[in-house]
Design an enzyme around this catalytic site. Sequence first.
Site, PDB file in Angstrom:
ATOM      1  N   MET A   1       0.833  -1.197   0.000  1.00  0.00           N
ATOM      2  CA  MET A   1       0.000   0.000   0.000  1.00  0.00           C
ATOM      3  C   MET A   1       0.873   1.255   0.000  1.00  0.00           C
ATOM      4  SD  MET A   1      -2.969  -1.180   2.693  1.00  0.00           S
ATOM      5  CE  MET A   1      -4.043   0.197   2.236  1.00  0.00           C
ATOM      6  N   SER A   2       0.740   2.048  -1.066  1.00  0.00           N
ATOM      7  CA  SER A   2       1.512   3.286  -1.176  1.00  0.00           C
ATOM      8  C   SER A   2       0.789   4.473  -0.552  1.00  0.00           C
ATOM      9  CB  SER A   2       1.787   3.585  -2.648  1.00  0.00           C
ATOM     10  OG  SER A   2       0.574   3.893  -3.317  1.00  0.00           O
ATOM     11  N   GLY A   3      -0.482   4.285  -0.222  1.00  0.00           N
ATOM     12  CA  GLY A   3      -1.280   5.396   0.273  1.00  0.00           C
ATOM     13  C   GLY A   3      -2.132   6.021  -0.808  1.00  0.00           C
ATOM     14  N   GLY A   4      -2.037   5.516  -2.027  1.00  0.00           N
ATOM     15  CA  GLY A   4      -2.819   6.035  -3.135  1.00  0.00           C
ATOM     16  C   GLY A   4      -4.085   5.241  -3.379  1.00  0.00           C
ATOM     17  N   VAL A   5      -4.848   5.658  -4.386  1.00  0.00           N
ATOM     18  CA  VAL A   5      -6.139   5.030  -4.652  1.00  0.00           C
ATOM     19  C   VAL A   5      -5.978   3.612  -5.213  1.00  0.00           C
ATOM     20  CG1 VAL A   5      -6.269   6.093  -6.945  1.00  0.00           C
ATOM     21  CG2 VAL A   5      -8.367   5.324  -5.812  1.00  0.00           C
ATOM     22  N   ASP A   6      -4.968   3.364  -6.032  1.00  0.00           N
ATOM     23  CA  ASP A   6      -4.839   2.055  -6.689  1.00  0.00           C
ATOM     24  C   ASP A   6      -4.652   0.926  -5.685  1.00  0.00           C
ATOM     25  OD1 ASP A   6      -5.059   3.199  -9.245  1.00  0.00           O
ATOM     26  OD2 ASP A   6      -2.923   3.635  -9.312  1.00  0.00           O
ATOM     27  N   SER A   7      -3.635   1.037  -4.843  1.00  0.00           N
ATOM     28  CA  SER A   7      -3.377  -0.039  -3.885  1.00  0.00           C
ATOM     29  C   SER A   7      -4.471  -0.133  -2.826  1.00  0.00           C
ATOM     30  CB  SER A   7      -2.005   0.156  -3.221  1.00  0.00           C
ATOM     31  OG  SER A   7      -1.901   1.431  -2.616  1.00  0.00           O
TER      32      SER A   7
ATOM     33  N   CYS B   1      13.392   0.647  -8.114  1.00  0.00           N
ATOM     34  CA  CYS B   1      12.551   0.680  -6.914  1.00  0.00           C
ATOM     35  C   CYS B   1      11.772  -0.625  -6.765  1.00  0.00           C
ATOM     36  CB  CYS B   1      11.595   1.872  -6.981  1.00  0.00           C
ATOM     37  SG  CYS B   1      10.548   2.073  -5.523  1.00  0.00           S
TER      38      CYS B   1
ATOM     39  N   GLY C   1      -0.800  -2.499  -6.702  1.00  0.00           N
ATOM     40  CA  GLY C   1      -1.713  -1.712  -7.524  1.00  0.00           C
ATOM     41  C   GLY C   1      -1.188  -1.427  -8.908  1.00  0.00           C
TER      42      GLY C   1
ATOM     43  N   CYS D   1       9.384  10.243  -8.026  1.00  0.00           N
ATOM     44  CA  CYS D   1       8.743  10.643  -6.767  1.00  0.00           C
ATOM     45  C   CYS D   1       9.734  11.220  -5.766  1.00  0.00           C
ATOM     46  CB  CYS D   1       8.022   9.443  -6.161  1.00  0.00           C
ATOM     47  SG  CYS D   1       9.106   8.059  -5.734  1.00  0.00           S
TER      48      CYS D   1
END
Length: 360
Positions: A7-13, A99, A123, A196
């Site tokens: 989980m990156s904190g974004g909507v996809d994951s 990464c 994601g 990023c």
Amino acid sequence: MRILVAMSGGVDSSVVAARLQAEGHEVVGATLQLYDARGAAKKGACCAGQDIRDARAVADRLGFPHYVIDAERRFQDSVIERFADAYAAGETPVPCVACNQGVKFTDLLGLAKEIGADAMATGHYVRRIEGPQGAELHRPVDSERDQSWFLFATTRDQLEYLRFPLGDMPDKAAVRAEAEKYGLLVAGKPDSQDLCFVSDGSYVDLVESMHPEMAGAGEIVDASGNVVGQHEGVMRFTVGQSKRLGNAARLNGERQMVVGVEPASRRVIIGPRAHSFVDTLRVRDVNWLVDAPPEGLACRVQMRAREVPRPAHIIPTPQGALVQLTEPAMPAPGQACVFYDGTRILGGGFICRAESATAA
């Protein structure tokens, strides 16, 4: 299944986690902390500060455990420093590949196996399809979100363990709609940027701070070494580029392009665009997602993130592969050359510099 979701904190994951839980799986969330959470957030960054809090908020709302892994030092070593070193060596790096392989598919996969997870999901917009010889990696349904080029270095063992639930989604709007359906507050959150770790989208200051010998003006020369112009910084040039050449953009009536970069001497080498393309190149650090064909294979190759794949013949070598293009191109050293059969990734590697090609 018990599934660890990166989980990156974004909507996809976040949607991946919510969907897998809704399907009845036992979900465990994990986020890599790639930057000092106490520092100022970088615009477009991920995996720091607010992003970690957003990932945790999603986990709390849906009621599954969430872990944070401090990967700041590893990210600095395996991504940021390698990014700067590649530029210092005259290459154009692909940090997203580093990464994925340096922290995401190493540290997180390690955690997944430690907690007894049956799989790890991300994601990424790519499809994993079960084939007759095992898992295959394919382009996603949504070609605008295709991330397969960045995932060519995923190993066959990793692919057996990974899952990519968003590969069949028609577009990003459908993903955001699904986030709203699950009541996720990140439904409207903007996407992170490609670089990023670079503030304000400029990598020049970062690389020059780590390699000060590259800072400053330099010469633009032709293939014979004749000085034909000046530039304000070698970091601003990459092979195949035609911009920022000033009066050297056209010599003797011919349009010029960058054919080489020498960071140590801060020289940019140019040549006539019409005569600067090549039909053969070598790649190193090749990762095969099929059995390497001893006699080579015909396929299509993609040498830049948004490039249209072109026909080629790949011949494996002990140190990498030889790529014979049907139509000449101007590949940039350090970029990925990914081999495709239709939507399927067969393998790929990194493009060698011309002067070091004999090593591959």
